[in-house]
Design an enzyme around this catalytic site. Structure first.
Site, PDB file in Angstrom:
ATOM      1  N   GLU A  41       0.812  -1.224   0.020  1.00  0.00           N
ATOM      2  CA  GLU A  41       0.206   0.082   0.059  1.00  0.00           C
ATOM      3  C   GLU A  41       0.776   1.285  -0.056  1.00  0.00           C
ATOM      4  O   GLU A  41       1.975   1.373   0.872  1.00  0.00           O
ATOM      5  CB  GLU A  41      -0.868   0.043   1.125  1.00  0.00           C
ATOM      6  CG  GLU A  41      -1.858   1.034   1.358  1.00  0.00           C
ATOM      7  CD  GLU A  41      -2.745   1.051   2.507  1.00  0.00           C
ATOM      8  OE1 GLU A  41      -3.715   1.770   2.838  1.00  0.00           O
ATOM      9  OE2 GLU A  41      -2.348   0.291   3.418  1.00  0.00           O
ATOM     10  N   LYS A 109      -9.295   3.449  -2.471  1.00  0.00           N
ATOM     11  CA  LYS A 109      -9.582   2.658  -1.115  1.00  0.00           C
ATOM     12  C   LYS A 109     -10.846   3.365  -0.785  1.00  0.00           C
ATOM     13  O   LYS A 109     -10.992   4.527  -0.789  1.00  0.00           O
ATOM     14  CB  LYS A 109      -8.370   2.870  -0.144  1.00  0.00           C
ATOM     15  CG  LYS A 109      -8.590   2.083   1.186  1.00  0.00           C
ATOM     16  CD  LYS A 109      -7.332   2.194   1.924  1.00  0.00           C
ATOM     17  CE  LYS A 109      -7.569   1.175   3.250  1.00  0.00           C
ATOM     18  NZ  LYS A 109      -6.383   1.619   4.132  1.00  0.00           N
ATOM     19  N   CYS A 142      -5.831  -3.043   1.755  1.00  0.00           N
ATOM     20  CA  CYS A 142      -5.625  -3.298   3.090  1.00  0.00           C
ATOM     21  C   CYS A 142      -6.899  -3.388   3.884  1.00  0.00           C
ATOM     22  O   CYS A 142      -7.659  -4.248   3.845  1.00  0.00           O
ATOM     23  CB  CYS A 142      -4.883  -1.960   3.745  1.00  0.00           C
ATOM     24  SG  CYS A 142      -4.093  -2.362   5.503  1.00  0.00           S
TER      25      CYS A 142
END
Length: 252
Positions: A41, A109, A142
């Site tokens: 990430e 994200k 994540c």
């Protein structure tokens, strides 16, 4: 299909080092027959670096062009996490460049983690799915992977492979030990989860990057040091694949 991931220490905003590590890992992954390589990430800038908004780059920027060229040169697709600057916002993003260097997807994200991420980034509002060889792939980042509704939505849409850059830190070892394999098993998808190792600022990363198959089996897993993992996804066995999504009874 073979998938690969790179687990490394943060490049600490050294864009040349970040790209060079990606190029080396791509060449090695391609030599072992991998169809795609996943990096952690915010790999370009480093997840826990200061002044992220000042360090953010556009999708159409020199380091991203360099990585697209590396994917084309190796013939291996690449998923790279980065802090993305668009016209008005900064996003926690991951781009996938195909084996020909073309952009296959750019995902932002959705589930931002903690106050720091929510203060730095604007959340995404859409999934990104694409063809990768004979598979239908998607990117999550994540914290996204810990939300069953997102995995279910992707699986229901036909996704079979999820590529996941992450920056999983202490004390959240349950994610690499239990959560990722369980998500793979419960939703009949393969997951490549590429984490950092070592320390970055006040964070200590748990390492433990893994590739989980569609039956929840851990096909390959790193320890707490830099590692390149490559694993071949098994052909799905209908007898063992989860049917949770089809069987779910929704109570009103």
């Amino acid at each position: 299909m073979k998938l690969a991931l790179w687990q490394g220490t943060s490049p600490a905003s050294n864009l040349d080092s970040a790209c060079a590590q990606a190029e080396t890992a791509l060449a090695a992954a391609a030599a072992m027959g991998a169809a795609a390589l996943v990096l952690p990430e915010i790999w370009l800038q480093g997840y826990n670096q200061p002044d992220i908004p000042a360090r953010a780059v556009a999708l159409d920027s020199p380091p991203m062009h360099r990585l697209a060229a590396a994917a084309k040169r190796s013939g291996c697709a690449l998923v790279v996490g980065y802090a993305e600057r668009d016209a008005t916002s900064v996003h926690n993003s991951a781009a996938c460049f195909g084996p020909d260097g073309a952009l296959l997807a750019n995902y932002r994200k959705v589930q931002l983690y903690g106050m720091r991420e929510r203060s730095l980034y604007t959340p995404g509002d859409a999934y990104a799915t694409f063809r990768l060889g004979d598979e239908t792939a998607a990117i999550l980042i994540c914290y996204d992977i810990e939300f069953a509704p997102h995995i279910k939505a992707l699986s229901d849409s036909g996704v079979t492979v999820i590529l996941c850059p992450t920056a999983n830190m202490q004390p959240f070892t349950h994610v690499i030990r239990h959560t990722v394999p369980a998500m793979a098993a419960n939703h009949a998808v393969s997951i490549a989860y590429a984490n950092y190792c070592g320390q970055e600022g006040d964070l200590t990363y748990v390492g433990g990057s893994l590739i989980a198959g569609p039956h929840g089996e851990v096909l390959a897993q790193a320890g707490q040091m830099p590692a390149l993992l490559v694993a071949e996804l098994p052909p799905p066995d209908p007898v063992h694949l989860s049917t949770q999504s089809a069987d779910l009874r929704v109570l009103k």
